[in-house]
Design a protein around this motif. Structure first.
Motif, mmCIF file in Angstrom:
data_model
loop_
_atom_site.group_PDB
_atom_site.id
_atom_site.type_symbol
_atom_site.label_atom_id
_atom_site.label_comp_id
_atom_site.label_asym_id
_atom_site.label_seq_id
_atom_site.Cartn_x
_atom_site.Cartn_y
_atom_site.Cartn_z
ATOM 1 N N ALA A 189 1.096 -0.952 0.213
ATOM 2 C CA ALA A 189 0.501 -0.051 0.042
ATOM 3 C C ALA A 189 1.227 1.295 0.258
ATOM 4 C CB ALA A 189 -1.127 0.009 1.183
ATOM 5 N N LYS A 190 1.821 0.649 0.504
ATOM 6 C CA LYS A 190 3.048 2.514 0.633
ATOM 7 C C LYS A 190 3.372 2.770 -0.374
ATOM 8 C CE LYS A 190 3.483 2.456 5.643
ATOM 9 N NZ LYS A 190 4.387 1.760 6.921
ATOM 10 N N GLU A 191 3.708 1.663 -1.233
ATOM 11 C CA GLU A 191 4.089 1.411 -2.312
ATOM 12 C C GLU A 191 3.326 2.096 -3.748
ATOM 13 O OE1 GLU A 191 5.763 -2.735 -2.893
ATOM 14 O OE2 GLU A 191 7.621 -2.504 -1.954
ATOM 15 N N LYS A 192 2.065 2.267 -3.354
ATOM 16 C CA LYS A 192 1.270 2.583 -3.936
ATOM 17 C C LYS A 192 0.958 4.557 -4.124
ATOM 18 C CE LYS A 192 -1.532 0.039 -6.507
ATOM 19 N NZ LYS A 192 -2.667 -0.439 -6.536
ATOM 20 N N LYS A 193 1.587 4.325 -2.812
ATOM 21 C CA LYS A 193 1.056 5.959 -1.932
ATOM 22 C C LYS A 193 0.225 6.095 -1.741
ATOM 23 C CE LYS A 193 5.444 7.130 -4.002
ATOM 24 N NZ LYS A 193 6.856 6.964 -3.459
ATOM 25 N N LEU A 194 -0.293 5.333 -0.847
ATOM 26 C CA LEU A 194 -1.726 5.265 -0.740
ATOM 27 C C LEU A 194 -1.684 5.110 1.108
ATOM 28 C CD1 LEU A 194 -3.239 1.803 -2.331
ATOM 29 C CD2 LEU A 194 -3.746 4.358 -2.558
ATOM 30 N N ALA A 195 -1.766 5.973 1.970
ATOM 31 C CA ALA A 195 -1.933 6.248 3.487
ATOM 32 C C ALA A 195 -2.698 4.903 3.733
ATOM 33 C CB ALA A 195 -3.083 7.875 3.970
ATOM 34 N N LEU A 196 -2.483 4.597 5.343
ATOM 35 C CA LEU A 196 -3.324 3.810 6.270
ATOM 36 C C LEU A 196 -3.606 3.959 6.957
ATOM 37 C CD1 LEU A 196 -0.419 2.079 4.752
ATOM 38 C CD2 LEU A 196 -2.113 -0.021 5.638
ATOM 39 N N GLY A 197 -5.001 4.503 7.091
ATOM 40 C CA GLY A 197 -6.084 5.257 8.317
ATOM 41 C C GLY A 197 -7.048 4.162 9.351
ATOM 42 N N THR A 198 -7.524 4.102 10.181
ATOM 43 C CA THR A 198 -8.251 3.416 10.757
ATOM 44 C C THR A 198 -9.944 4.448 9.117
ATOM 45 O OG1 THR A 198 -9.704 6.538 11.738
ATOM 46 C CG2 THR A 198 -7.975 4.294 12.784
ATOM 47 N N VAL A 199 -10.533 3.102 9.625
ATOM 48 C CA VAL A 199 -12.150 3.511 9.220
ATOM 49 C C VAL A 199 -12.471 4.649 9.167
ATOM 50 C CG1 VAL A 199 -14.590 2.250 8.403
ATOM 51 C CG2 VAL A 199 -12.767 0.622 9.507
ATOM 52 N N SER A 200 -13.271 4.905 10.417
ATOM 53 C CA SER A 200 -13.454 6.470 10.391
ATOM 54 C C SER A 200 -12.375 7.332 10.182
ATOM 55 C CB SER A 200 -13.676 7.055 11.631
ATOM 56 O OG SER A 200 -14.345 6.107 12.187
ATOM 57 N N GLU A 201 -11.166 7.197 9.668
ATOM 58 C CA GLU A 201 -10.147 8.221 8.713
ATOM 59 C C GLU A 201 -10.706 8.167 7.668
ATOM 60 O OE1 GLU A 201 -6.754 8.656 11.995
ATOM 61 O OE2 GLU A 201 -6.403 7.475 10.869
ATOM 62 N N THR A 202 -10.373 6.817 6.896
ATOM 63 C CA THR A 202 -11.093 6.712 5.321
ATOM 64 C C THR A 202 -11.827 6.741 4.732
ATOM 65 O OG1 THR A 202 -9.139 4.746 5.719
ATOM 66 C CG2 THR A 202 -11.031 5.075 3.933
ATOM 67 N N LEU A 203 -12.837 7.127 5.769
ATOM 68 C CA LEU A 203 -14.558 7.583 5.809
ATOM 69 C C LEU A 203 -14.330 9.081 5.647
ATOM 70 C CD1 LEU A 203 -16.750 5.017 6.841
ATOM 71 C CD2 LEU A 203 -15.400 4.631 4.911
ATOM 72 N N SER A 204 -13.856 10.022 5.993
ATOM 73 C CA SER A 204 -13.991 11.079 6.798
ATOM 74 C C SER A 204 -13.652 11.846 5.358
ATOM 75 C CB SER A 204 -13.232 11.553 7.523
ATOM 76 O OG SER A 204 -11.509 12.214 7.405
ATOM 77 N N THR A 205 -14.166 12.556 5.246
ATOM 78 C CA THR A 205 -14.336 14.113 4.406
ATOM 79 C C THR A 205 -12.903 14.856 4.357
ATOM 80 O OG1 THR A 205 -14.975 16.240 5.250
ATOM 81 C CG2 THR A 205 -16.722 14.183 4.027
ATOM 82 N N ARG A 206 -11.476 14.678 5.392
ATOM 83 C CA ARG A 206 -10.541 15.361 4.807
ATOM 84 C C ARG A 206 -9.690 14.959 3.931
ATOM 85 N NH1 ARG A 206 -11.457 14.467 10.416
ATOM 86 N NH2 ARG A 206 -9.902 12.347 9.948
ATOM 87 N N ARG A 207 -9.017 15.727 2.929
ATOM 88 C CA ARG A 207 -8.329 15.180 2.682
ATOM 89 C C ARG A 207 -7.163 14.428 2.462
ATOM 90 N NH1 ARG A 207 -9.261 16.910 -2.780
ATOM 91 N NH2 ARG A 207 -7.102 16.462 -2.913
ATOM 92 N N VAL A 208 -6.377 13.646 2.598
ATOM 93 C CA VAL A 208 -4.841 13.016 2.791
ATOM 94 C C VAL A 208 -3.854 14.135 1.980
ATOM 95 C CG1 VAL A 208 -2.973 11.289 2.260
ATOM 96 C CG2 VAL A 208 -5.448 10.699 2.465
#
Length: 299
Positions: free
Chosen positions: A277-296
């Motif tokens: 996931a990191k190699e694909k430049k994807l952040a890893l977060g909790t479900v609530s963080e992923t579902l939030s509208t906040r940008r990465v």
């Protein structure tokens, strides 16, 4: 200071102010032009015919006032000094009808590790060490009866900074329950989790992914979002770590929720998934963080 010197000082100050004002006007015009390509519109939450509830995603907008102030302090025009502010979508998922959620917004470069815990503690310590080493916060969905039996284990997971959700009390097929029993499964689990960890869950993962609209509505009544998954490791079938990884890797992309359990195959394959996931430049977060509208952050 002579009156002549004072006059020169005032004149010089006025000239400087006029220069700054003129500079600000010019930069403001340039920023408006840049905004056409650099501003990103927010994405509204929506109900998708396949994925059901999909959260929105904040947009980006140049903050002209703060940008000009930074550039004036630097004494130059520099696009690297541009300040952005996030713009919330007009439609938030909480404004829509109650729906199950299978994924985050497909524009958000973040994924979540979600671990359902209803049996087996053997591999939990090792999994927690992996998450700590990789600086990843996961979401653990606790079965109520497991939490009742292992409150100290539940507390350790919470104290490690992970998000805690509900997985019902006795791992039933929720859609087959009466409304009364359904509510008992939810409220009893919440009470046990709160007692053990001090946390009141806001997320509910129905056991075996079994639900109907009554389940979703009942969860919503108790301020719980019904969470499913985008990618399933199927680790309960005891795949090899290689099979585990090949099952989920093709699905790893923006907004994906990855379902797993504290099994041997998950313990051994999780580090590889995180690295992938990191190699694909994807952040890893909790479900609530992923579902939030906040940008990465990527700017």
């Amino acid at each position: 200071m002579t009156s002549e010197s004072v006059d020169l000082y005032i004149a010089s100050k006025k000239t400087a102010q006029a220069t700054l004002a003129n500079q600000a006007v010019q930069w403001e015009e340039k920023l408006k032009e840049l905004a056409r390509t650099k501003n990103i519109a927010p994405v509204n939450a929506r109900i998708d015919p396949i994925w059901k509830g999909i959260p929105g995603y904040n947009g980006l907008q140049i903050d002209e006032e703060k940008t000009i102030k930074r550039m004036q302090q630097a004494g130059k025009w520099d696009e690297s000094l541009i300040v952005f502010r996030e713009v919330k979508p007009a439609v938030h998922i909480d404004q829509l009808e109650s729906s199950p959620i299978y994924r985050g917004n497909p524009e958000k470069p973040m994924i979540s590790v979600m671990i359902n815990v209803a049996w087996g503690n053997e591999y939990l310590p090792s999994i927690l060490k992996t998450l700590e080493k990789e600086k990843v916060k996961a979401t653990f969905f606790f079965d109520g009866s497991w939490t009742k039996k292992y409150p100290d284990e539940a507390k350790k997971i919470k104290e490690a900074g992970h998000e805690i959700g509900s997985h019902a009390y006795s791992h039933p097929n929720m859609s087959q329950l009466s409304l009364t029993r359904m509510e008992q499964e939810i409220t009893k689990t919440n009470a046990v989790i709160t007692q053990a960890t001090g946390v009141t869950p806001t997320l509910f993962a129905p056991p075996s992914g079994d639900f109907d609209q009554r389940v979703v509505d009942m969860a919503a009544r108790h301020k719980l979002k019904t969470i499913l998954w985008t990618a399933d490791t199927i680790d309960w079938r005891k795949p090899t770590p290689e099979q585990w990884f090949r099952t989920v890797a093709p699905k790893i992309n923006n907004g994906v929720l990855v379902l797993m359990h504290p099994t041997e195959s998950t313990d051994k394959a999780l580090p590889r998934l995180i690295q992938y996931a990191k190699e694909k430049k994807l952040a890893l977060g909790t479900v609530s963080e992923t579902l939030s509208t906040r940008r990465v952050p990527s700017y």
